[in-house]
Write an enzyme that holds these catalytic residues in place. Structure first.
Site, mmCIF file in Angstrom:
data_model
loop_
_atom_site.group_PDB
_atom_site.id
_atom_site.type_symbol
_atom_site.label_atom_id
_atom_site.label_comp_id
_atom_site.label_asym_id
_atom_site.label_seq_id
_atom_site.Cartn_x
_atom_site.Cartn_y
_atom_site.Cartn_z
ATOM 1 C CB THR A 10 -0.910 0.007 1.258
ATOM 2 O OG1 THR A 10 -1.694 -1.182 1.260
ATOM 3 C CG2 THR A 10 -1.816 1.215 1.286
ATOM 4 C CE LYS A 88 2.593 2.004 11.945
ATOM 5 N NZ LYS A 88 1.783 2.478 10.842
ATOM 6 C CB ILE A 119 -0.911 14.438 9.688
ATOM 7 C CG1 ILE A 119 -2.341 13.977 9.464
ATOM 8 C CG2 ILE A 119 -0.884 15.799 10.353
ATOM 9 C CD1 ILE A 119 -3.073 13.699 10.760
ATOM 10 C CD GLU A 173 0.465 -1.147 10.771
ATOM 11 O OE1 GLU A 173 1.569 -1.620 10.476
ATOM 12 O OE2 GLU A 173 0.098 -0.039 10.356
ATOM 13 C CE LYS A 188 0.684 5.142 13.410
ATOM 14 N NZ LYS A 188 -0.710 4.932 12.990
HETATM 15 P P1 NDP Z 1 1.568 -3.876 2.998
HETATM 16 O O1 NDP Z 1 1.363 -5.169 3.677
HETATM 17 O O2 NDP Z 1 0.514 -3.341 2.097
HETATM 18 O O3 NDP Z 1 2.907 -3.922 2.155
HETATM 19 C C1 NDP Z 1 4.109 -4.435 2.640
HETATM 20 C C2 NDP Z 1 4.938 -4.871 1.453
HETATM 21 O O4 NDP Z 1 6.227 -5.251 1.907
HETATM 22 C C3 NDP Z 1 4.319 -6.048 0.715
HETATM 23 O O5 NDP Z 1 4.476 -5.849 -0.664
HETATM 24 C C4 NDP Z 1 5.187 -7.205 1.193
HETATM 25 O O6 NDP Z 1 5.332 -8.238 0.254
HETATM 26 C C5 NDP Z 1 6.519 -6.507 1.364
HETATM 27 N N1 NDP Z 1 7.430 -7.227 2.225
HETATM 28 C C6 NDP Z 1 7.230 -7.563 3.520
HETATM 29 N N2 NDP Z 1 8.313 -8.240 3.969
HETATM 30 C C7 NDP Z 1 9.173 -8.334 2.940
HETATM 31 C C8 NDP Z 1 10.445 -8.927 2.776
HETATM 32 N N3 NDP Z 1 11.042 -9.574 3.766
HETATM 33 N N4 NDP Z 1 11.053 -8.834 1.565
HETATM 34 C C9 NDP Z 1 10.459 -8.190 0.548
HETATM 35 N N5 NDP Z 1 9.240 -7.606 0.634
HETATM 36 C C10 NDP Z 1 8.615 -7.685 1.821
HETATM 37 O O7 NDP Z 1 1.918 -2.837 4.150
HETATM 38 P P2 NDP Z 1 1.773 -1.263 4.112
HETATM 39 O O8 NDP Z 1 2.245 -0.732 2.829
HETATM 40 O O9 NDP Z 1 0.428 -0.899 4.605
HETATM 41 O O10 NDP Z 1 2.767 -0.857 5.292
HETATM 42 C C11 NDP Z 1 4.162 -0.806 5.084
HETATM 43 C C12 NDP Z 1 4.786 -0.070 6.249
HETATM 44 O O11 NDP Z 1 4.260 1.249 6.320
HETATM 45 C C13 NDP Z 1 4.508 -0.703 7.611
HETATM 46 O O12 NDP Z 1 5.632 -0.498 8.430
HETATM 47 C C14 NDP Z 1 3.330 0.112 8.147
HETATM 48 O O13 NDP Z 1 3.280 0.138 9.546
HETATM 49 C C15 NDP Z 1 3.693 1.472 7.608
HETATM 50 N N6 NDP Z 1 2.575 2.392 7.447
HETATM 51 C C16 NDP Z 1 1.424 1.992 6.823
HETATM 52 C C17 NDP Z 1 0.408 2.879 6.609
HETATM 53 C C18 NDP Z 1 -0.849 2.524 5.906
HETATM 54 O O14 NDP Z 1 -1.766 3.362 5.878
HETATM 55 N N7 NDP Z 1 -0.968 1.344 5.321
HETATM 56 C C19 NDP Z 1 0.517 4.265 7.096
HETATM 57 C C20 NDP Z 1 1.785 4.583 7.731
HETATM 58 C C21 NDP Z 1 2.752 3.666 7.892
HETATM 59 P P3 NDP Z 1 4.141 -9.205 -0.243
HETATM 60 O O15 NDP Z 1 3.366 -8.380 -1.220
HETATM 61 O O16 NDP Z 1 4.891 -10.300 -0.854
HETATM 62 O O17 NDP Z 1 3.367 -9.573 0.985
HETATM 63 N N1 HSE Z 2 -2.450 0.884 10.596
HETATM 64 C C1 HSE Z 2 -2.118 2.266 10.729
HETATM 65 C C2 HSE Z 2 -3.359 3.048 11.069
HETATM 66 C C3 HSE Z 2 -1.517 2.779 9.473
HETATM 67 O O1 HSE Z 2 -4.465 2.520 10.869
HETATM 68 O O2 HSE Z 2 -3.247 4.175 11.539
HETATM 69 C C4 HSE Z 2 -1.037 4.208 9.563
HETATM 70 O O3 HSE Z 2 0.059 4.314 10.418
#
Ligand code: NDP
Ligand code: HSE
Length: 367
Positions: A10, A88, A119, A173, A188
């Site tokens: 995402t 985080k 934000i 998450e 956070k």
């Molecule tokens: P997702 O689960 O959507 O994406 C994580 C991605 O990382 C997936 O593509 C996953 O692969 C990949 N991945 C995980 N482990 C590995 C690895 N060992 N090697 C290679 N690729 C890997 O998570 P988000 O994008 O939602 O979140 C990512 C980070 O951002 C987290 O730390 C989250 O806390 C933070 N975050 C998220 C927010 C949100 O609104 N979603 C907001 C703020 C922070 P695969 O596709 O194969 O599963």
């Molecule tokens: N899982 C987190 C939330 C993503 O819902 O706020 C943004 O940090």
């Protein structure tokens, strides 16, 4: 500037959208662990292909989890690459070590998206604390739980149904336990304290009560007395110079700004000795806003203006909540009582009842 992403989920996709809009940077590699055909030859399967590539200046870690994210971030910093992270969980546990490593290697590490989603909260906190002492901070810091509480309050939805929607929308998450048990807000809040006071708050010392067992009957009880429930992270400097910090559901009068925050929105405020109270609100989770926050950090570093370069850690401290007294609504299974006690004591009681398998929900009345 040529950059690499670790992860293609995402946040990574949101960051790619925002960087495409700007065009000052180029994503040349993306670390994956499963086939992602849309990435073509940019997909790589080993971190070595990124850290050993002299063309890559910056690594954006958007994969989540403590490991291997920590190892990869350390490898990138050690190889002299700037780092942006949205993680985080990992960063709150290793704040001190990673800031020190970045400083030693003469590179930047930026982390806007670790708190507040889209934000510009931590960026502004960094700026505020240079021009006045931060006295307190806090607010709604989790989009998923705000989305759930908003829908339960205003649309009479059921908890499990709304959680499933939050997952589909990319707010939650990978393991939504982190959201509903408040571990996400805990990380956070710890990072917000780190930024405000140049210390590392030990997350293990920070009590966190979540919303796992909130029911529509609880929501109805709050509605009947004109209150709205929100999950809050809060911290303050005490008279003794310690830091009180805790996460708990809180009950707000309907006309309070927090009560009106819709969907996956967040609102976070800080009070400074010079500037007074400043509040920041907007999208707290999801592809667009969080991707833009990551991209903003990347572009600041590319322009050599990252405000996070002034982040530092002078001490490691535990949160101290014995003297913070709140009035609570406490429900254990079907029995409701009102109780005035310290944050620390309430948290101990709730954790003990949860450990016995009881369905516990507690919320404090905001003062
Ligand atoms: P997702 O689960 O959507 O994406 C994580 C991605 O990382 C997936 O593509 C996953 O692969 C990949 N991945 C995980 N482990 C590995 C690895 N060992 N090697 C290679 N690729 C890997 O998570 P988000 O994008 O939602 O979140 C990512 C980070 O951002 C987290 O730390 C989250 O806390 C933070 N975050 C998220 C927010 C949100 O609104 N979603 C907001 C703020 C922070 P695969 O596709 O194969 O599963
Ligand atoms: N899982 C987190 C939330 C993503 O819902 O706020 C943004 O940090």
């Amino acid at each position: 500037m040529k950059i690499a992403l670790l992860g293609w989920g995402t946040v990574a996709k949101g960051a790619a959208d925002a960087l495409e809009f700007n065009k000052d940077t180029e994503i040349v590699k993306v670390l994956v662990r499963k086939e992602k055909p849309e990435l073509g030859s940019r997909a790589v399967w080993s971190i070595d292909e990124i850290v050993n590539d002299p063309e890559i200046d910056l690594v954006a870690e958007v994969m989540g989890g403590e490991e291997p994210a920590l190892t990869y971030v350390k490898a990138a910093l050690s190889a002299g690459k700037h780092v942006v992270t949205a993680n985080k969980l990992m960063f709150s546990l290793h704040y001190e070590e990673l800031l020190a490593l970045a400083r030693e290697k003469g590179v930047s590490i930026a982390f806007s998206a670790t708190a507040g989603g889209g934000i510009p909260w931590l960026i502004n906190l960094q700026r505020m604390k240079r021009a006045g002492a931060i006295e307190s901070l806090g607010g709604i810091m989790n989009g998923t739980t705000n989305f759930i509480l908003d829908a339960m309050t205003n649309e009479f939805s059921e908890f499990e149904d709304v959680l499933a929607i939050a997952q589909q929308l990319g707010y939650a998450e990978a393991d939504p336990t982190a959201d509903i048990d408040a571990l996400d807000v805990k990380a956070k809040l710890a990072l917000s304290c780190d930024c405000a006071w140049d210390v590392m708050i030990d997350p293990a010392s920070l009590p966190a009560m979540g919303i796992r067992y909130i029911t529509s009957e609880d929501i109805e009880a709050f509605r009947s007395i004109g209150m709205t429930c929100k999950l809050m992270g809060r911290a303050e400097r005490t008279e003794k110079g310690e830091i009180a910090a805790y996460v708990e559901p809180m009950l707000f009068p309907k006309d309070a700004p927090e009560a009106g925050v819709p969907g996956a929105g967040n609102i976070i405020s800080a009070v400074s000795s010079t500037a007074g109270k400043m509040s920041f609100s907007g999208g707290g989770a999801g592809r667009g806003c969080t991707g833009a926050a990551v991209a903003g950090d990347v572009l600041d570093i590319a322009e050599g203006i990252s405000v996070f370069d002034s982040a530092c850690c002078n001490a490691r401290v535990a949160a101290s909540n014995e003297n913070i007294i709140h009035r609570y609504y406490l429900r254990i299974d079907d029995a409701v009582e009102m109780k005035e006690t310290s944050v620390a004591e309430m948290n101990r009681s709730v954790q003990a009842a949860l450990a016995q398998g009881r369905r516990v929900f507690a919320a404090s009345f905001v003062e």
